[in-house]
Scaffold this motif. Structure first.
Motif, mmCIF file in Angstrom:
data_model
loop_
_atom_site.group_PDB
_atom_site.id
_atom_site.type_symbol
_atom_site.label_atom_id
_atom_site.label_comp_id
_atom_site.label_asym_id
_atom_site.label_seq_id
_atom_site.Cartn_x
_atom_site.Cartn_y
_atom_site.Cartn_z
ATOM 1 N N ARG A 204 0.821 -1.219 0.000
ATOM 2 C CA ARG A 204 0.000 0.000 0.000
ATOM 3 C C ARG A 204 0.853 1.268 0.000
ATOM 4 N N PHE A 205 2.117 1.132 0.411
ATOM 5 C CA PHE A 205 2.997 2.302 0.482
ATOM 6 C C PHE A 205 3.896 2.429 -0.757
ATOM 7 N N LYS A 206 3.685 1.572 -1.747
ATOM 8 C CA LYS A 206 4.559 1.576 -2.924
ATOM 9 C C LYS A 206 4.597 2.953 -3.585
ATOM 10 N N GLY A 207 5.813 3.443 -3.811
ATOM 11 C CA GLY A 207 5.998 4.747 -4.431
ATOM 12 C C GLY A 207 5.875 5.914 -3.476
ATOM 13 N N HIS A 208 5.565 5.617 -2.224
ATOM 14 C CA HIS A 208 5.384 6.678 -1.223
ATOM 15 C C HIS A 208 6.146 6.351 0.070
ATOM 16 N N ALA A 209 7.203 5.565 -0.063
ATOM 17 C CA ALA A 209 7.991 5.170 1.116
ATOM 18 C C ALA A 209 9.454 5.524 0.909
ATOM 19 N N SER A 210 10.117 5.899 1.989
ATOM 20 C CA SER A 210 11.556 6.173 1.922
ATOM 21 C C SER A 210 12.244 5.630 3.169
ATOM 22 N N MET A 211 13.503 5.299 3.013
ATOM 23 C CA MET A 211 14.351 4.949 4.149
ATOM 24 C C MET A 211 15.571 5.844 4.116
ATOM 25 N N MET A 212 16.250 5.938 5.227
ATOM 26 C CA MET A 212 17.380 6.854 5.332
ATOM 27 C C MET A 212 18.532 6.434 4.433
ATOM 28 N N ASP A 213 19.236 7.414 3.917
ATOM 29 C CA ASP A 213 20.416 7.152 3.096
ATOM 30 C C ASP A 213 21.596 6.941 4.039
ATOM 31 N N ASP A 214 21.530 5.835 4.771
ATOM 32 C CA ASP A 214 22.510 5.529 5.819
ATOM 33 C C ASP A 214 22.569 4.011 5.955
ATOM 34 N N TYR A 215 23.652 3.420 5.467
ATOM 35 C CA TYR A 215 23.689 1.964 5.392
ATOM 36 C C TYR A 215 23.744 1.280 6.749
ATOM 37 N N ARG A 216 24.346 1.927 7.746
ATOM 38 C CA ARG A 216 24.352 1.312 9.075
ATOM 39 C C ARG A 216 22.940 1.307 9.660
ATOM 40 N N TRP B 173 11.449 -5.032 0.614
ATOM 41 C CA TRP B 173 11.258 -3.626 0.944
ATOM 42 C C TRP B 173 11.475 -2.709 -0.259
ATOM 43 N N LEU B 174 12.501 -3.012 -1.018
ATOM 44 C CA LEU B 174 12.897 -2.122 -2.115
ATOM 45 C C LEU B 174 11.785 -1.865 -3.142
ATOM 46 N N PRO B 175 10.938 -2.833 -3.456
ATOM 47 C CA PRO B 175 9.887 -2.567 -4.444
ATOM 48 C C PRO B 175 8.940 -1.430 -4.058
ATOM 49 N N ASN B 176 8.856 -1.109 -2.765
ATOM 50 C CA ASN B 176 7.951 -0.055 -2.300
ATOM 51 C C ASN B 176 8.652 1.269 -2.015
ATOM 52 N N ILE B 177 9.981 1.245 -1.977
ATOM 53 C CA ILE B 177 10.755 2.425 -1.588
ATOM 54 C C ILE B 177 11.067 3.292 -2.796
ATOM 55 N N VAL B 178 10.709 4.562 -2.710
ATOM 56 C CA VAL B 178 10.943 5.470 -3.828
ATOM 57 C C VAL B 178 12.343 6.076 -3.768
ATOM 58 N N LYS B 179 12.924 6.154 -2.563
ATOM 59 C CA LYS B 179 14.278 6.690 -2.459
ATOM 60 C C LYS B 179 14.866 6.446 -1.066
ATOM 61 N N PHE B 180 16.194 6.523 -0.997
ATOM 62 C CA PHE B 180 16.918 6.582 0.265
ATOM 63 C C PHE B 180 17.265 8.051 0.491
ATOM 64 N N ASP B 181 16.895 8.592 1.644
ATOM 65 C CA ASP B 181 17.039 10.035 1.864
ATOM 66 C C ASP B 181 17.229 10.309 3.352
ATOM 67 N N ALA B 182 18.301 11.002 3.691
ATOM 68 C CA ALA B 182 18.568 11.329 5.092
ATOM 69 C C ALA B 182 18.380 12.811 5.383
ATOM 70 N N GLU B 183 17.921 13.589 4.396
ATOM 71 C CA GLU B 183 17.825 15.034 4.588
ATOM 72 C C GLU B 183 16.413 15.590 4.365
ATOM 73 N N ARG C 238 4.503 17.313 2.977
ATOM 74 C CA ARG C 238 3.789 17.627 1.732
ATOM 75 C C ARG C 238 2.807 16.530 1.335
ATOM 76 N N GLY C 239 2.953 15.363 1.934
ATOM 77 C CA GLY C 239 2.085 14.248 1.578
ATOM 78 C C GLY C 239 2.652 13.365 0.492
ATOM 79 N N ASP C 240 3.872 13.655 0.040
ATOM 80 C CA ASP C 240 4.502 12.814 -0.982
ATOM 81 C C ASP C 240 4.896 11.456 -0.400
ATOM 82 N N LEU C 241 5.346 11.472 0.840
ATOM 83 C CA LEU C 241 5.694 10.232 1.529
ATOM 84 C C LEU C 241 4.590 9.882 2.525
ATOM 85 N N TRP C 242 4.149 8.640 2.468
ATOM 86 C CA TRP C 242 3.163 8.160 3.434
ATOM 87 C C TRP C 242 3.845 7.335 4.522
ATOM 88 N N LEU C 243 5.051 6.906 4.220
ATOM 89 C CA LEU C 243 5.822 6.057 5.134
ATOM 90 C C LEU C 243 7.273 6.464 5.024
#
Length: 350
Positions: free
Chosen positions: A160-172, A205-215, A223-228
């Motif tokens: 349900r979060f596909k295209g609207h999810a991000s995780m931090m750009d931090d490999y640890r 996880w990756l199929p639903n993640i639109v980007k890795f972003d720490a900032e 803005r509502g672009d990310l739901w997760l």
């Protein structure tokens, strides 16, 4: 005494007597710390009490801080605030000097549970804990009803979060959280375990993640672009108007815990102000002062428990949520196990 110094001394004495200035040069304490990490009012109170000036220079990552110090910047600062893995690295390189323990009268204010975690310096000879925290998960309740999802790291497998999810750009952080979900240590050096965690990220996880972003994740969430999104509570809440917190944000640290961090205040080896630096560290840990730091960010009280009675804010998440979190330890040469796998993973998104 030569004539000019005599005249200057007399003029200075006269001016001081008239209350115009003081001949005593104020000491300057130079703090190198994370962006927006030291409340201005606490700094001002320290300056007044100790008749000094505090200059704060900020950085946005441990890597930025470390590179600046090892490339000639170490002599420019007195105090630095690295996270636990970098405290360990910098201690091994002899980059710190001991605190003046006679000035560190608030050492008994530090939570014993925190001291159990700092195996690299449990007696606080070089490093005094500043804040113990963890990244978590923010869900936009306007997009997906609260409670109608898994409250674990595996929420990132929810289509349900596909295209609207991000995780931090931090490999640890990302790999560490996947390891914790799998029941492994966030700092394991077992390559099979790391590969298992990375494969799960890639496949589920990756199929639903639109980007890795720490900032920018906080702004994208607002803005509502990310739901997760995976990130720090203070960043997510900080971008959403407070009047909308209750209706919009569900923030939680997954029940299995995750990767956590512990930032500490340390005095650099080349500092000529060790006494004043220790006084500053001790001043921060006066409970009433530490409470101002927690209130500034709506942080939970964990490091200095006595500060809780002085707090005026409601924390964004309970301190107990971090009970199962694990510190990201210095991996030494084993860091490559994580980094190489991460680069391959990251390229599939960004």
């Amino acid at each position: 005494m030569k004539l000019l110094p005599r005249i200057a001394f007399a003029a200075c004495t006269l001016a001081a007597g008239m209350g115009l200035l003081s001949c005593e040069q104020k000491k300057t304490l130079k703090l190198f710390s994370w962006t927006y990490y030291t409340p201005t009012d606490v700094v001002k109170e320290f300056e007044q009490e100790f008749n000094c000036k505090v200059l704060v220079t900020e950085y946005d990552s441990n890597e930025t801080m470390f590179n600046k110090l090892v490339n000639g910047g170490a002599k420019s600062f007195d105090i630095v605030v690295p996270s636990q893995d970098y405290v360990s690295i910098m201690m091994k390189r002899g980059m710190f000097q001991p605190l003046i323990q006679s000035k560190f009268t608030n050492r008994n204010k530090i939570n014993p549970k925190v001291l159990e975690k700092i195996t690299y310096d449990p007696d606080m000879i070089y490093a005094v804990p500043y804040y113990f925290g963890a990244a978590g998960i923010g869900v936009n309740k306007k997009k997906v009803p609260a409670g109608d999802y898994e409250r674990t790291w595996n929420i990132f497998a929810d289509p349900r979060f596909k295209g609207h999810a991000s995780m931090m750009d931090d490999y640890r952080e990302v790999i560490g959280d996947a390891l914790k979900y799998k029941g492994y240590n966030v700092s394991t050096s077992n390559e099979r375990e790391v590969s298992e965690a990375v494969n799960m990220i890639r496949e589920k996880w990756l199929p639903n993640i639109v980007k890795f972003d720490a900032e920018g994740f906080g702004k994208d969430f607002a803005r509502g672009d990310l739901w997760l999104c995976h990130g720090y509570a203070e960043v997510i809440y900080g971008e959403v108007p407070e009047s909308e917190w209750e209706s919009t944000i569900d923030f939680f640290i997954p029940e299995e815990g995750g990767a956590s961090y512990l930032d500490s205040m340390c005095i650099l080896k080349d500092s000529k102000n060790a006494e004043l630096a220790t006084e500053f560290i001790n001043f921060i840990h006066r409970p009433e002062n530490y409470a101002k730091f927690l209130d500034f960010f709506n942080f939970p009280c964990f490091v200095n428990l006595e500060a809780q009675k002085y707090m005026k804010s409601t924390p964004l998440y309970p301190a107990s949520a971090m009970d199962k979190c694990q510190l990201k330890d210095d991996l030494g040469d084993n860091l490559d196990i994580y980094y190489k796998k991460w680069e391959s993973l990251r390229l599939q998104v960004n």
